[in-house]
Design an enzyme around this catalytic site. Sequence first.
Site, mmCIF file in Angstrom:
data_model
loop_
_atom_site.group_PDB
_atom_site.id
_atom_site.type_symbol
_atom_site.label_atom_id
_atom_site.label_comp_id
_atom_site.label_asym_id
_atom_site.label_seq_id
_atom_site.Cartn_x
_atom_site.Cartn_y
_atom_site.Cartn_z
ATOM 1 C CB THR A 1 10.974 -14.223 22.276
ATOM 2 O OG1 THR A 1 11.971 -14.670 22.113
ATOM 3 C CG2 THR A 1 10.662 -12.378 21.998
ATOM 4 C CB THR B 1 8.587 -18.172 18.137
ATOM 5 O OG1 THR B 1 9.076 -17.460 17.524
ATOM 6 C CG2 THR B 1 7.253 -17.089 18.757
HETATM 7 N N1 ASP Z 1 14.997 -17.449 20.207
HETATM 8 C C1 ASP Z 1 13.347 -16.834 20.386
HETATM 9 C C2 ASP Z 1 12.978 -18.845 21.127
HETATM 10 O O1 ASP Z 1 12.673 -19.364 20.632
HETATM 11 C C3 ASP Z 1 11.919 -16.633 19.583
HETATM 12 C C4 ASP Z 1 11.477 -16.443 20.430
HETATM 13 O O2 ASP Z 1 10.376 -17.201 21.339
HETATM 14 O O3 ASP Z 1 10.300 -16.004 19.562
HETATM 15 O O4 ASP Z 1 12.913 -18.639 22.511
#
Ligand code: ASP
EC number: 3.5.1.1
Length: 328
Positions: A12, A88
């Site tokens: 993200t 994340t």
């Molecule tokens: N869905 C995203 C990922 O893990 C969530 C994020 O990066 O916060 O790429």
Amino acid sequence: MEKIMILTTGGTIAMAEDEQTGSVQPLEADSLRSSLPLFDTYAQVEMEHVVNLPSPHITPATMYQISLRLAELLQLPEISGAVITHGTDTLEETAYYLDMVISSRKPVVVTGAMRSQNELGSDGPLNLVNAVRTAASPAARSRGTLVVFNDEIHAARWVTKTHTSNVATFRSPANGPVGTLTKKGVVFQHPVHRSPSLPHLPPVEDVYLIKAAAGTDDRLIQCALHAGCKGLVLEAMGQGNLPPGMLPGVKAALKRKIPVVLVSRCYNGFVEDTYGYEGGGKQLKEWGVIFANGLNGQKARIQLMAALHISRDPAVLQQYFHEFLPGA
Ligand code: ASP
């Protein structure tokens, strides 16, 4: 000024929201380059792109790819530390893998964002600056891989994503953060108990994670065995107990000399051979199930994938899944 390398891998932090549809989408690989001036007062920073993936697309093979480049860079005398930006969702798995296979004393910090680049209250820039500050801090040396988020520093071994959308998602439920980013400094309040050091080789594939729930039987375990599984991680109940229906599968795995690692589906506490009933921890321990403490299922799986390069013998593997307790 310390020289810090940022390796970008997507997530993200490297995405933006489409204002028409509201959907969050990956940007081009070097979208984080515009943040470079933010680091000027803290370190000399160079950025390199490894992959540009949402983190559910990251595989153990990608983690290995990241780790190879990281190890190469950390060997350069002019590099003082490294930051990895990551989605994340699987960040804790990559961070834990790096913690086990990277032997450098130089700081390695993993960070990301819960809100993409154009969302209100985007947390990426602050997390990234804090990650660079931590990586440039001499106090972060020899502490293994750290996760920096929301002004907190967490040990890779203990940290987990606890909230789907809150910027304070990364927590270490059993131990708390090891440090804090203040306005002026990088402060460590607790020592970090290092993860076992494991061979820096491609993680062994076909290690399955299966969760116990009320009344679950062994069909998923049998499927895993049928699919050629090389190791099993079972997310057991409470202190490490399984429903009796899962036991034939566990027995079959052990008979085939497939290591079975037990963690708890509770996010806090220890698995121990406490209960003597059918499927209780005592029976599982007697059968040769490996008890993993201080790890959740997803990290125990990554650890087993790395530890299988050492041995398949439960007695040997058990030593690598020992919880390194403060003072122990
Ligand atoms: N869905 C995203 C990922 O893990 C969530 C994020 O990066 O916060 O790429």
